[in-house]
Design an enzyme around this catalytic site. Structure first.
Site: not given
Ligand code: 2AM
Length: 496
Positions: A16, A40, A136-137, A190, A193-194, A197
């Site tokens: 998230l 988290t 994308s977007g 994708k 696409h990049n 871009e």
């Molecule tokens: P986080 O909020 O717990 O850091 C972009 O960094 C997204 O990837 C965040 O939601 C992050 O979660 C998640 N993320 C990055 N590394 C991760 C991991 N090893 N396991 C689970 N989520 C991870």
């Protein structure tokens, strides 16, 4: 307890950060109850707060992988939006423990396509399905309608088709999503696409540079020009946002913000992968490659400043790169518009041919016209122009290159004089236009029935006995070039 347990969600989303939150809220807003999870916990709460604030959307937050997975209706579809690479593997491991055969994981990150293919095989051992889905977007697209490129298990796609068709950006010929193909094809598409871009952004930056540096146009004039361009054949998201960028004042000082931005470009890697793949597949993609090279060179800010100094000391004239006096601004603007459009056609021709080459190698059966269609909305390269590409492939699915589609061919021919004037002006004024030059050279190389490659073949045969073919008959030939040359040398010498 059973009676009070909440109804199961239609789909789940884990990861998230802003993209994940926005996509989850978009899905909920389209009427699909969704479960969300993040490593988290605070981000789960944040998303729940937003779901309430943005209209009491049907979204439930979960704080453990198990509880999250069990809250989703079977066969479960779980989108993951975490950093590409090992975080994806860790997230798959955490979730798949609780998933059952027939359930599906959908990775929405910018993942390297081979990682997706590895994971498809890996989760298949547990009977799980897998999709690698390009999204994308940007953040706004995720919230209000992205372009979606799902590839992998077709069965898994069918399980989410109703959701993705509603969540994607909508254009007049349908939602900006289609089943791309098997394996890692969604990620690969994708990625290209990049790469496209990158090329578009480079070409726009060069148009800006020529108009500003040779034409002496102000930011206010540039804003008007890009606004006007956005009402014609160049109508696109990138042209639209460029017009807006020129209108923004610096909040922390005098003048316009664009002039205060350090000229050093960042990147995350998909452009580089595109160029690497083009090289692997022996597909020429010079416009896309030049945009990548330019990002590398832009990063050498201090070296470039030192180079400017060193060349000045070496006698580089001050007027190289200065505003040209007596320039016909109106004509320059019109020429640059045409140069930009023609350069763009060549760049897309390269990207599409790269996709086709990979499709042949991997037997993905990519539908290039349909890819152009799903890029018409939601994504960063969305443009009216993509409809023309779609139609070109509808007219001829086996089109060798966009350049030889009758409509595009006519457009290129109509624009080539202006295109050559712009590139010529830039070259003679020392304004680097690597993207426009690469496109023009691509065009000129591709359209010439005879190239100087005969000489290269002769050289190869001379020093490496690599042999050559002849224009006047079949077969493979080798010549003792040096011996014959010496003979003819002595012949000439004898004559003298
Ligand atoms: P986080 O909020 O717990 O850091 C972009 O960094 C997204 O990837 C965040 O939601 C992050 O979660 C998640 N993320 C990055 N590394 C991760 C991991 N090893 N396991 C689970 N989520 C991870």
């Amino acid at each position: 307890m059973e009676a009070t347990s909440p109804a199961l969600s239609r789909i789940g989303l884990a990861g998230l950060a802003v993209m994940g939150q926005n996509l989850a809220l978009n899905i909920a807003e389209k009427g699909f109850p969704i479960s969300v999870y993040n490593r988290t916990a605070s981000k789960v709460d944040e998303t729940l707060d937003r779901a309430v604030a943005e209209g009491q959307l049907p979204l439930s937050g979960h704080y453990s992988p198990r509880e999250f997975v069990l809250s989703i209706r079977r066969p479960r579809s779980v989108i993951i939006l975490v950093k590409a690479g090992s975080p994806v593997d860790q997230t798959i491991a955490a979730l798949s423990d609780h998933m059952e055969p027939g359930d599906c994981i959908i990775d929405g990150g910018n993942e390297w396509y081979e990682n997706t293919e590895r994971r498809i095989r890996q989760v298949a051992e547990k009977g799980l399905l897998y999709l690698g889905m390009g999204v994308s977007g940007g953040e706004d697209g995720a919230r209000h309608g992205p372009s979606l490129m799902p590839g992998g298990s077709y069965e898994a796609y069918l399980n989410i088709e109703d959701v993705v068709k509603k969540v994607a950006a909508q254009v007049e010929d349908g939602p900006c999503v289609t089943y791309i193909g098997e394996g890692g094809s969604g990620n690969f598409v994708k990625m290209v696409h990049n790469g496209i871009e990158y090329g578009d952004m480079q070409l726009i930056a060069e148009a800006y540079d020529v108009l500003k540096t040779a034409g002496g146009l102000s930011n206010a004039e540039l804003a008007d020009i890009f606004d006007e361009w956005n009402r014609g054949e160049l109508e696109s998201f990138l042209v639209e946002i460029t017009a807006n960028i020129f209108k923004v004042k610096d909040e922390h000082g005098n003048g316009d913000l664009v002039d205060k931005i350090l000229d050093k470009t960042g990147m995350k890697g998909t452009g580089k992968w595109t160029v690497q793949q083009a090289a692997e597949l022996s597909v020429a993609a010079p416009t896309i490659a030049s945009s990548l090279d330019c990002r590398y060179l832009s990063g050498l800010k201090e070296e470039r400043e030192a180079a400017a100094e060193a060349l000045k000391e070496a006698g580089m004239r001050e007027d190289v790169g200065a505003v040209r006096s007596g320039i016909d601004k109106k004509r320059l603007i019109d020429d640059v518009r045409q140069a930009l459009y023609a350069s763009k056609i060549c760049s897309y021709a390269q990207g599409m041919n790269l996709l086709r080459a990979k499709s042949v190698e991997k037997e993905w059966n990519l539908n290039l016209g349909e890819l152009a269609r799903i890029w018409k909305g939601g994504c960063i390269i969305r443009a009216v122009f993509l409809d023309r590409i779609k139609r070109a492939y509808l007219r001829n699915p086996n089109l060798a290159s966009l350049i030889v589609d009758p409509e595009f061919a006519r457009e290129m021919v109509q624009r080539q004089a202006a295109w050559r004037r712009v590139v010529g002006l830039a070259v003679s004024n020392g304004i680097s236009t690597p993207g426009m030059c690469a496109s023009l050279n691509y065009f000129d190389t591709y359209r010439r029935a005879r190239l100087p490659a005969n000489l290269i073949q002769a050289q190869r045969d001379l020093f490496g006995a690599h042999t050559y073919e002849r224009i006047d008959g079949p077969g493979s030939f080798h010549t003792e070039w040096t011996k014959l040359a010496q003979k003819s040398n002595s012949g000439v010498a004898a004559l003298n």
